[in-house]
Design an enzyme around this catalytic site. Structure first.
Site, short mmCIF file in Angstrom:
data_model
loop_
_atom_site.label_atom_id
_atom_site.label_comp_id
_atom_site.label_asym_id
_atom_site.label_seq_id
_atom_site.Cartn_x
_atom_site.Cartn_y
_atom_site.Cartn_z
N CYS A 255 0.81 -0.86 -0.15
CA CYS A 255 -0.14 0.09 -0.07
C CYS A 255 0.37 1.26 -0.21
CB CYS A 255 -0.78 -0.18 1.31
SG CYS A 255 -0.21 0.00 3.07
N HIS A 256 0.45 2.33 0.87
CA HIS A 256 1.41 3.83 0.92
C HIS A 256 2.38 3.32 1.65
CE1 HIS A 256 0.93 8.27 0.66
NE2 HIS A 256 2.09 7.35 -0.26
#
Length: 297
Positions: A255-256
């Site tokens: 993810c981020h």
């Protein structure tokens, strides 16, 4: 006497396990930590084994395509670490019921009813004082180190499918081991390690790469080979995850910043994925530490 197959409900009790299906947050920023919960069997988790901060919508395990516990039924099992499951690596699929310590007459009655052929899951729904009664007493897959010692000793020494009793500080338990499997693995992977792996063309063919960010995030920065399964669209891909992905293959989740992906990684492990890897620090750390050609945002 013929006995019907055990009842396998779709999820384990959220009150009984050291680490259960986590709530998957729909925000990349950390909300406040979750409130403490009373637990019926498990000992309090060490701080480093707690899931990321909660606060988002809770996602339940998907009902497996096959009812056979060795194929698809799973609860959260291995701890988040760089090692495989502790102990001898065994994981057990366990169901149980719990009654009060002084309720000995009921204990005897239930033992007699089980001996006469009644199913433990049905009796759990009727008599158990544990929250797992809502799932027929199902605890899901458990491993060494997740339960209080008395329950753990009874479970890991019990013959398969035989109902045994044990006493803990919570009361009397009647428990049944339904299946056994080799423990799964949930690991953190550093950006430079993943970057090195991705230079090998065979890695992209053999591994499963999952990006759980939203489409607008992927448009800003992405890595080759990652299948995008946005967390906000969980309702569309979650129920089909074991047909979209192979539970036997190594699965890498990104993810981020690594928080949402860790939660999804834990959830994938709950669905029976054998080896799951979370990208530490997410694509942001990957861009900073491993590949500066990747934009940051």
């Amino acid at each position: 006497m013929l006995r019907r197959a055990p009842h396998f409900p779709p999820m384990a009790s959220t009150a009984l396990r050291l680490s259960l299906v986590p709530a998957l947050s729909f925000s990349s920023s950390p909300p406040p930590p979750p409130p403490s919960q009373s637990r019926c069997i498990s000992t309090p988790p060490p701080h480093h084994l707690l899931p990321p901060p909660l606060g988002g919508r809770k996602l339940r395990p998907v009902r497996p395509a096959s009812p056979h516990p060795r194929l698809r039924l799973a609860g959260i099992s291995a701890s988040f670490s760089s090692q495989s499951s502790s102990g001898n690596g065994r994981e057990l699929l366990v169901q149980h019921l719990l009654i009060k310590e002084n309720d000995l007459n009921l204990l005897l009655e239930l033992q007699q009813r089980i001996s006469a052929g009644e199913d433990l899951s049905d009796l759990a729904v009727e008599h158990s004082i544990c929250p797992s009664k809502e799932q027929g007493g199902m605890l899901g897959w458990v491993r060494m180190g997740q339960m209080v010692p008395e329950f753990e000793e009874a479970a890991f020494s019990a013959p398969m499918n035989k109902v045994v009793k044990c006493k803990t500080k919570f009361g009397w338990h009647l428990l049944q081991v339904l299946s056994e499997r080799e423990g799964s693995v949930l690991q953190d992977i550093q950006p430079d390690e993943l970057h090195a792996k991705m230079q090998d063309p065979n890695f992209l063919e053999e591994a499963q790469l999952v990006d759980v960010r939203e489409p607008e995030e992927v448009a800003k920065a992405s890595l080759p080979g990652f299948q995008v399964l946005p967390l906000r669209q969980f309702g569309s891909w979650g129920p089909e995850i074991t047909t979209k992905l192979d539970t036997e293959k190594d699965t890498y989740v990104m993810c981020h910043h690594g928080m949402r992906s860790l939660q999804v990684a834990k959830w994938l492990q709950a669905q029976g994925f054998k080896r799951v890897f979370n990208l530490s620090g997410g694509i942001h750390e990957y861009a900073v530490k491993a590949d500066p050609s990747i934009p940051t945002y």
